[in-house]
Design a protein around this motif. Structure first.
Motif, PDB file in Angstrom:
ATOM      1  N   LEU A   2       0.847  -1.124  -0.033  1.00 60.88           N
ATOM      2  CA  LEU A   2       0.010  -0.113   0.030  1.00 60.88           C
ATOM      3  C   LEU A   2       0.710   1.103  -0.161  1.00 60.88           C
ATOM      4  N   ARG A   6       1.196   4.066  -2.891  1.00 59.32           N
ATOM      5  CA  ARG A   6       0.705   5.137  -2.595  1.00 59.32           C
ATOM      6  C   ARG A   6       1.689   6.378  -2.759  1.00 59.32           C
ATOM      7  N   ILE A  13      -5.631   5.368  -1.678  1.00 60.18           N
ATOM      8  CA  ILE A  13      -5.664   4.202  -0.756  1.00 60.18           C
ATOM      9  C   ILE A  13      -6.757   4.514   0.243  1.00 60.18           C
ATOM     10  N   ASN A  17      -9.015  -0.067   2.542  1.00 63.73           N
ATOM     11  CA  ASN A  17      -7.872  -0.842   2.082  1.00 63.73           C
ATOM     12  C   ASN A  17      -7.122  -1.029   3.393  1.00 63.73           C
ATOM     13  N   THR A 144      -3.131  -2.827  -5.765  1.00 64.62           N
ATOM     14  CA  THR A 144      -3.346  -2.503  -4.276  1.00 64.62           C
ATOM     15  C   THR A 144      -4.669  -3.267  -3.863  1.00 64.62           C
ATOM     16  N   CYS A 187     -10.517  -5.160   1.440  1.00 66.68           N
ATOM     17  CA  CYS A 187      -9.561  -4.687   0.398  1.00 66.68           C
ATOM     18  C   CYS A 187     -10.015  -4.706  -0.934  1.00 66.68           C
TER      19      CYS A 187
END
Length: 191
Positions: A2, A6, A13, A17, A144, A187
């Motif tokens: 993540l 990001r 995100i 998540n 992700t 997620c």
């Protein structure tokens, strides 16, 4: 993963998540510690194999994150083949060093049907097809949302050890499965 997505690729995100990764990661940790989450002294027993596994997880995060910049004209099969050749170039010398440096290590291969079938299974399913399907999955839903599914690896290992190695089923298996699956659900949802 993540953080990488990001800060390197500027991905959004979501809170789902973040919560999903925390829950699923807790489930994995709970499973690894056999439900003894308060006994973090267990982590002091980390061995070389555990360190390699953690390094592998970090390199896997990079691999998945950077799949997005793969040239779309390169087919999945070609990409897997190139990845396998690069991995062999890197790993064969390391494996050779390990064999040479540990004189007590003796490598033998008995060409029995079971051994040949085992190697074919590893080559076809665990290597070629798994990477091909993983790459297609990451391309379809993004790194992700897709990376969280790697948390199923320790859970499936526990399930297979129960099914095939006659390991005992314990309450921590159920509890960790709930956390891992709940985290994956959170997620993999779209906002």
């Amino acid at each position: 993963m993540l953080f990488l997505n990001r800060f390197v690729f500027k991905d959004f995100i979501s809170r789902l998540n973040i919560v999903g990764v925390i829950l699923s990661s807790f489930g994995v940790l709970y499973l690894v510690l056999n439900g003894k989450i308060t006994e973090l002294s267990q982590l002091s027993k980390i061995n070389t194999g555990d360190i390699w596994a953690m390094a592998s997880a970090i390199s896997w995060a990079f691999y998945c994150s950077f799949l997005r910049i793969k040239n779309k004209l390169i087919s999945g099969n070609s990409f897997v083949m190139i990845s396998a050749v690069i991995a062999a170039i890197i790993l064969v010398p390391i494996a050779g060093y390990e064999v040479i440096s540990k004189s007590s290590t003796v490598l033998t291969f008995l060409p029995t049907l079971g051994n040949i079938m085992g190697i074919l299974f590893l080559v076809i399913f665990s290597s070629w097809l798994s990477y091909l399907f993983w790459s297609k999955g990451i391309a379809a839903i993004g790194a992700t949302r897709g990376e969280i599914f790697t948390h199923l690896v320790p859970l499936s290992a526990a399930i297979f050890s129960i099914l095939f190695l006659n390991q005992q089923m314990h309450s921590y298996h159920y509890i960790s499965a709930i956390f891992i699956v709940l985290g994956i659900i959170l997620c993999s949802r779209k906002n």
